[in-house]
Scaffold this motif. Structure first.
Motif, PDB file in Angstrom:
ATOM      1  N   ILE A  53      -2.006  11.407   6.711  1.00 30.06           N
ATOM      2  CA  ILE A  53      -3.457  11.462   6.558  1.00 30.06           C
ATOM      3  C   ILE A  53      -3.745  12.101   5.206  1.00 30.06           C
ATOM      4  O   ILE A  53      -3.377  13.256   4.962  1.00 30.06           O
ATOM      5  N   ALA A  54      -4.366  11.312   4.330  1.00 26.33           N
ATOM      6  CA  ALA A  54      -4.614  11.803   2.975  1.00 26.33           C
ATOM      7  C   ALA A  54      -5.926  11.269   2.424  1.00 26.33           C
ATOM      8  O   ALA A  54      -6.234  10.086   2.565  1.00 26.33           O
ATOM      9  N   GLU A  55      -6.673  12.141   1.792  1.00 22.65           N
ATOM     10  CA  GLU A  55      -7.921  11.763   1.127  1.00 22.65           C
ATOM     11  C   GLU A  55      -7.642  10.735   0.029  1.00 22.65           C
ATOM     12  O   GLU A  55      -8.453   9.853  -0.242  1.00 22.65           O
ATOM     13  N   LYS A  56      -6.460  10.837  -0.570  1.00 22.26           N
ATOM     14  CA  LYS A  56      -6.054   9.928  -1.649  1.00 22.26           C
ATOM     15  C   LYS A  56      -6.093   8.457  -1.207  1.00 22.26           C
ATOM     16  O   LYS A  56      -6.223   7.559  -2.029  1.00 22.26           O
ATOM     17  N   PHE A  57      -5.963   8.203   0.092  1.00 26.45           N
ATOM     18  CA  PHE A  57      -5.950   6.830   0.608  1.00 26.45           C
ATOM     19  C   PHE A  57      -7.324   6.173   0.600  1.00 26.45           C
ATOM     20  O   PHE A  57      -7.442   4.967   0.799  1.00 26.45           O
ATOM     21  N   GLU A  58      -8.375   6.962   0.391  1.00 23.51           N
ATOM     22  CA  GLU A  58      -9.743   6.419   0.393  1.00 23.51           C
ATOM     23  C   GLU A  58      -9.853   5.287  -0.630  1.00 23.51           C
ATOM     24  O   GLU A  58      -9.515   5.448  -1.799  1.00 23.51           O
ATOM     25  N   GLY A  59     -10.283   4.126  -0.171  1.00 26.05           N
ATOM     26  CA  GLY A  59     -10.474   2.975  -1.044  1.00 26.05           C
ATOM     27  C   GLY A  59      -9.208   2.198  -1.370  1.00 26.05           C
ATOM     28  O   GLY A  59      -9.269   1.197  -2.085  1.00 26.05           O
ATOM     29  N   MET A  60      -8.063   2.650  -0.864  1.00 18.47           N
ATOM     30  CA  MET A  60      -6.794   1.952  -1.135  1.00 18.47           C
ATOM     31  C   MET A  60      -6.502   0.963  -0.016  1.00 18.47           C
ATOM     32  O   MET A  60      -6.622   1.299   1.159  1.00 18.47           O
ATOM     33  N   PRO A  61      -6.054  -0.253  -0.359  1.00 21.12           N
ATOM     34  CA  PRO A  61      -5.619  -1.177   0.684  1.00 21.12           C
ATOM     35  C   PRO A  61      -4.361  -0.623   1.372  1.00 21.12           C
ATOM     36  O   PRO A  61      -3.627   0.180   0.781  1.00 21.12           O
ATOM     37  N   LEU A  62      -4.122  -1.062   2.585  1.00 19.01           N
ATOM     38  CA  LEU A  62      -2.994  -0.579   3.381  1.00 19.01           C
ATOM     39  C   LEU A  62      -1.668  -0.703   2.629  1.00 19.01           C
ATOM     40  O   LEU A  62      -0.864   0.236   2.610  1.00 19.01           O
ATOM     41  N   ILE A  63      -1.428  -1.819   1.979  1.00 17.07           N
ATOM     42  CA  ILE A  63      -0.160  -2.017   1.276  1.00 17.07           C
ATOM     43  C   ILE A  63       0.026  -0.986   0.165  1.00 17.07           C
ATOM     44  O   ILE A  63       1.124  -0.490  -0.068  1.00 17.07           O
ATOM     45  N   GLU A  64      -1.061  -0.621  -0.504  1.00 15.34           N
ATOM     46  CA  GLU A  64      -0.981   0.389  -1.567  1.00 15.34           C
ATOM     47  C   GLU A  64      -0.704   1.778  -0.987  1.00 15.34           C
ATOM     48  O   GLU A  64       0.004   2.584  -1.596  1.00 15.34           O
ATOM     49  N   ARG A  65      -1.247   2.051   0.179  1.00 16.61           N
ATOM     50  CA  ARG A  65      -0.981   3.329   0.848  1.00 16.61           C
ATOM     51  C   ARG A  65       0.509   3.433   1.180  1.00 16.61           C
ATOM     52  O   ARG A  65       1.138   4.461   0.956  1.00 16.61           O
ATOM     53  N   GLN A  66       1.048   2.335   1.733  1.00 20.64           N
ATOM     54  CA  GLN A  66       2.457   2.325   2.096  1.00 20.64           C
ATOM     55  C   GLN A  66       3.347   2.439   0.860  1.00 20.64           C
ATOM     56  O   GLN A  66       4.348   3.152   0.880  1.00 20.64           O
ATOM     57  N   ARG A  67       2.971   1.773  -0.212  1.00 20.89           N
ATOM     58  CA  ARG A  67       3.737   1.880  -1.460  1.00 20.89           C
ATOM     59  C   ARG A  67       3.737   3.318  -1.982  1.00 20.89           C
ATOM     60  O   ARG A  67       4.748   3.788  -2.512  1.00 20.89           O
ATOM     61  N   ALA A  68       2.621   3.999  -1.856  1.00 21.50           N
ATOM     62  CA  ALA A  68       2.531   5.386  -2.319  1.00 21.50           C
ATOM     63  C   ALA A  68       3.498   6.278  -1.537  1.00 21.50           C
ATOM     64  O   ALA A  68       4.166   7.144  -2.115  1.00 21.50           O
ATOM     65  N   VAL A  69       3.594   6.061  -0.225  1.00 12.82           N
ATOM     66  CA  VAL A  69       4.525   6.847   0.596  1.00 12.82           C
ATOM     67  C   VAL A  69       5.968   6.495   0.217  1.00 12.82           C
ATOM     68  O   VAL A  69       6.813   7.378   0.041  1.00 12.82           O
ATOM     69  N   HIS A  70       6.246   5.213   0.083  1.00 17.77           N
ATOM     70  CA  HIS A  70       7.604   4.796  -0.306  1.00 17.77           C
ATOM     71  C   HIS A  70       7.988   5.383  -1.664  1.00 17.77           C
ATOM     72  O   HIS A  70       9.133   5.799  -1.852  1.00 17.77           O
ATOM     73  N   GLU A  71       7.047   5.420  -2.588  1.00 16.03           N
ATOM     74  CA  GLU A  71       7.313   5.998  -3.916  1.00 16.03           C
ATOM     75  C   GLU A  71       7.624   7.489  -3.799  1.00 16.03           C
ATOM     76  O   GLU A  71       8.510   8.001  -4.485  1.00 16.03           O
ATOM     77  N   ALA A  72       6.909   8.186  -2.913  1.00 16.94           N
ATOM     78  CA  ALA A  72       7.148   9.617  -2.704  1.00 16.94           C
ATOM     79  C   ALA A  72       8.548   9.875  -2.155  1.00 16.94           C
ATOM     80  O   ALA A  72       9.131  10.932  -2.381  1.00 16.94           O
ATOM     81  N   LEU A  73       9.073   8.887  -1.440  1.00 18.66           N
ATOM     82  CA  LEU A  73      10.400   9.021  -0.807  1.00 18.66           C
ATOM     83  C   LEU A  73      11.453   8.146  -1.488  1.00 18.66           C
ATOM     84  O   LEU A  73      12.429   7.752  -0.858  1.00 18.66           O
ATOM     85  N   LYS A  74      11.251   7.874  -2.750  1.00 13.35           N
ATOM     86  CA  LYS A  74      12.123   6.951  -3.478  1.00 13.35           C
ATOM     87  C   LYS A  74      13.612   7.292  -3.305  1.00 13.35           C
ATOM     88  O   LYS A  74      14.424   6.427  -2.990  1.00 13.35           O
ATOM     89  N   ALA A  75      13.968   8.543  -3.509  1.00 13.03           N
ATOM     90  CA  ALA A  75      15.371   8.956  -3.396  1.00 13.03           C
ATOM     91  C   ALA A  75      15.888   8.811  -1.962  1.00 13.03           C
ATOM     92  O   ALA A  75      17.011   8.362  -1.743  1.00 13.03           O
ATOM     93  N   GLU A  76      15.054   9.151  -1.003  1.00 12.80           N
ATOM     94  CA  GLU A  76      15.467   9.105   0.404  1.00 12.80           C
ATOM     95  C   GLU A  76      15.538   7.679   0.953  1.00 12.80           C
ATOM     96  O   GLU A  76      16.302   7.418   1.885  1.00 12.80           O
ATOM     97  N   MET A  77      14.762   6.771   0.385  1.00 14.57           N
ATOM     98  CA  MET A  77      14.700   5.407   0.923  1.00 14.57           C
ATOM     99  C   MET A  77      16.039   4.674   0.825  1.00 14.57           C
ATOM    100  O   MET A  77      16.277   3.727   1.554  1.00 14.57           O
ATOM    101  N   THR A  78      16.947   5.131  -0.036  1.00 15.26           N
ATOM    102  CA  THR A  78      18.262   4.496  -0.122  1.00 15.26           C
ATOM    103  C   THR A  78      19.103   4.799   1.118  1.00 15.26           C
ATOM    104  O   THR A  78      20.041   4.069   1.420  1.00 15.26           O
ATOM    105  N   LYS A  79      18.745   5.863   1.854  1.00 10.65           N
ATOM    106  CA  LYS A  79      19.499   6.260   3.053  1.00 10.65           C
ATOM    107  C   LYS A  79      18.768   5.943   4.351  1.00 10.65           C
ATOM    108  O   LYS A  79      19.351   6.004   5.419  1.00 10.65           O
TER     109      LYS A  79
END
Length: 85
Positions: A40-66
């Motif tokens: 839950i983030a204010e930053k998501f306001e006005g962002m399409p769902l796919i962009e929200r998911q990309r933002a989370v994936h970007e935050a976990l870039k290093a972890e996503m390999t595992k």
């Protein structure tokens, strides 16, 4: 970390997105490969769902390999309140 924990992911997401609430659940019986997350983030306001998911994936870039699977619910504070989350 050798094994990725929900707490580690919560910290990474919260720090990267300034999230008001992050709840991560390990669905892999402790091996750290399958998670679900509510973000839950204010930053998501006005962002399409796919962009929200990309933002989370970007935050976990290093972890996503595992991580083999990550199920996301990305809401604004207003959406979360309306959904009773």
């Amino acid at each position: 970390p050798a094994v990725i924990t929900p707490e580690h992911l919560q910290g990474r997401i919260a720090a990267a997105l300034g999230a008001e609430r992050v709840v991560v659940e390990d669905l892999s019986d402790g091996c750290g490969s399958k998670f679900s997350a509510l973000v839950i983030a204010e930053k998501f306001e006005g962002m399409p769902l796919i962009e929200r998911q990309r933002a989370v994936h970007e935050a976990l870039k290093a972890e996503m390999t595992k991580i083999h699977a990550l199920t996301l619910k990305c809401k604004t504070p207003a959406q979360a309140a309306a959904a009773g989350l």
